[in-house]
Design an enzyme around this catalytic site. Structure first.
Site, PDB file in Angstrom:
ATOM      1  N   ASP A 186       2.725  -6.637  41.603  1.00 51.13           N
ATOM      2  CA  ASP A 186       3.324  -6.064  40.854  1.00 51.13           C
ATOM      3  C   ASP A 186       2.002  -5.099  39.929  1.00 51.13           C
ATOM      4  O   ASP A 186       1.121  -6.063  40.184  1.00 51.13           O
ATOM      5  CB  ASP A 186       4.832  -6.344  40.474  1.00 51.13           C
TER       6      ASP A 186
ATOM      7  N   TYR B 181      -0.415  -5.823  36.773  1.00 50.66           N
ATOM      8  CA  TYR B 181      -0.808  -6.319  35.864  1.00 50.66           C
ATOM      9  C   TYR B 181      -0.648  -6.477  34.937  1.00 50.66           C
ATOM     10  O   TYR B 181       0.415  -5.040  34.559  1.00 50.66           O
ATOM     11  CB  TYR B 181      -2.342  -5.780  35.303  1.00 50.66           C
TER      12      TYR B 181
ATOM     13  N   PHE C 295      -4.331  -3.466  41.663  1.00 49.77           N
ATOM     14  CA  PHE C 295      -5.415  -4.798  42.270  1.00 49.77           C
ATOM     15  C   PHE C 295      -5.972  -3.781  41.096  1.00 49.77           C
ATOM     16  O   PHE C 295      -7.447  -4.780  40.720  1.00 49.77           O
ATOM     17  CB  PHE C 295      -6.297  -5.187  43.539  1.00 49.77           C
TER      18      PHE C 295
ATOM     19  N   HIS D 287      -3.339 -14.517  50.079  1.00 48.69           N
ATOM     20  CA  HIS D 287      -3.208 -13.579  48.981  1.00 48.69           C
ATOM     21  C   HIS D 287      -5.151 -14.077  48.386  1.00 48.69           C
ATOM     22  O   HIS D 287      -5.798 -15.437  47.910  1.00 48.69           O
ATOM     23  CB  HIS D 287      -2.829 -14.149  47.918  1.00 48.69           C
TER      24      HIS D 287
END
Length: 223
Positions: A66, A68, A79, A187
């Protein structure tokens, strides 16, 4: 729709038209939440991932969770942060791996250049409340983006789906692995980057696959 702006490019019209009922339900929930919440990204950027990319030409999908949730960070591309914004920890680690993999060291976090090459920077959840991660995880976005991943899997062959972390990898069942490549690793978060993200060389592996299937390689250099 009252809250959302349907400003994706026309190549996505058929998909989003087929999801009109779900979009209207999401829109109604966002309209209600917007009374008491500050919602990120800005409304004009909710569908930004679908503005530079072409649905029929998308060759790479990089899946995030989701947006920031801090002021000025979310811009509608997974990202990515606008130029001049401090790099979030996961993006710092992505750039560290990019430097190790290809020798490119970006100085800003705006990934628009990747998106303009038909890299779909897709968050599974497209909005978030300020300072409240995953706060919009149950309003319907995941239903929409799960259908989108299945749609992309079913249209043409030879895409690369990049799945970083357990959340993204939970979407693997939506992808036809006989038709597409999957690149996955832990991740890039500081909590997991040292467990296999570093050294995974995703960028050169993506380009290796694209080259092997006679597709245009991605220029990952952001400068």
């Amino acid at each position: 729709m009252d809250f959302l702006i349907d400003n994706w490019n026309e190549s996505w019209d058929d998909f989003f038209a087929s999801q009109r009922s779900l979009l209207e339900k999401i829109d109604a929930k966002l309209s209600s939440r917007g009374i008491n919440e500050t919602i990120f990204p800005k409304v004009e950027n909710v569908f930004r991932a679908f503005q530079p990319t072409d649905s029929q030409k998308t060759s790479v999908v990089i899946l995030g969770q989701d947006p920031y949730h801090g002021d000025g960070e979310a811009m509608g591309l997974s990202f990515s942060v606008p130029k001049g914004v401090k790099l979030p920890p996961s993006l710092k680690n992505i750039f560290k791996e990019l430097s190790s993999d290809l020798g490119s060291t970006p100085t800003n976090g705006d990934l628009t250049k990747w998106a303009s090459q038909n890299v779909l920077l897709l968050n599974s959840i497209l909005t978030v409340a300020k300072n409240s991660p995953a706060s919009h995880s149950k309003i319907g976005w995941q239903d929409l983006t799960d259908r989108l991943i299945s749609y992309l899997s079913a249209t043409s062959n030879g895409k690369v789906f990049v799945l970083w972390g357990n959340f993204a990898q939970s979407k693997r069942n939506l992808i036809d692995e006989a038709r597409h490549a999957i690149i996955q690793s832990p991740h890039p978060s500081p909590l997991s980057a040292n467990k296999g993200f570093f050294g995974s060389r995703p960028f050169s592996r993506i380009n290796g696959f694209l080259k092997s299937t006679n597709q245009k390689e991605i220029n990952w250099n952001l400068e």
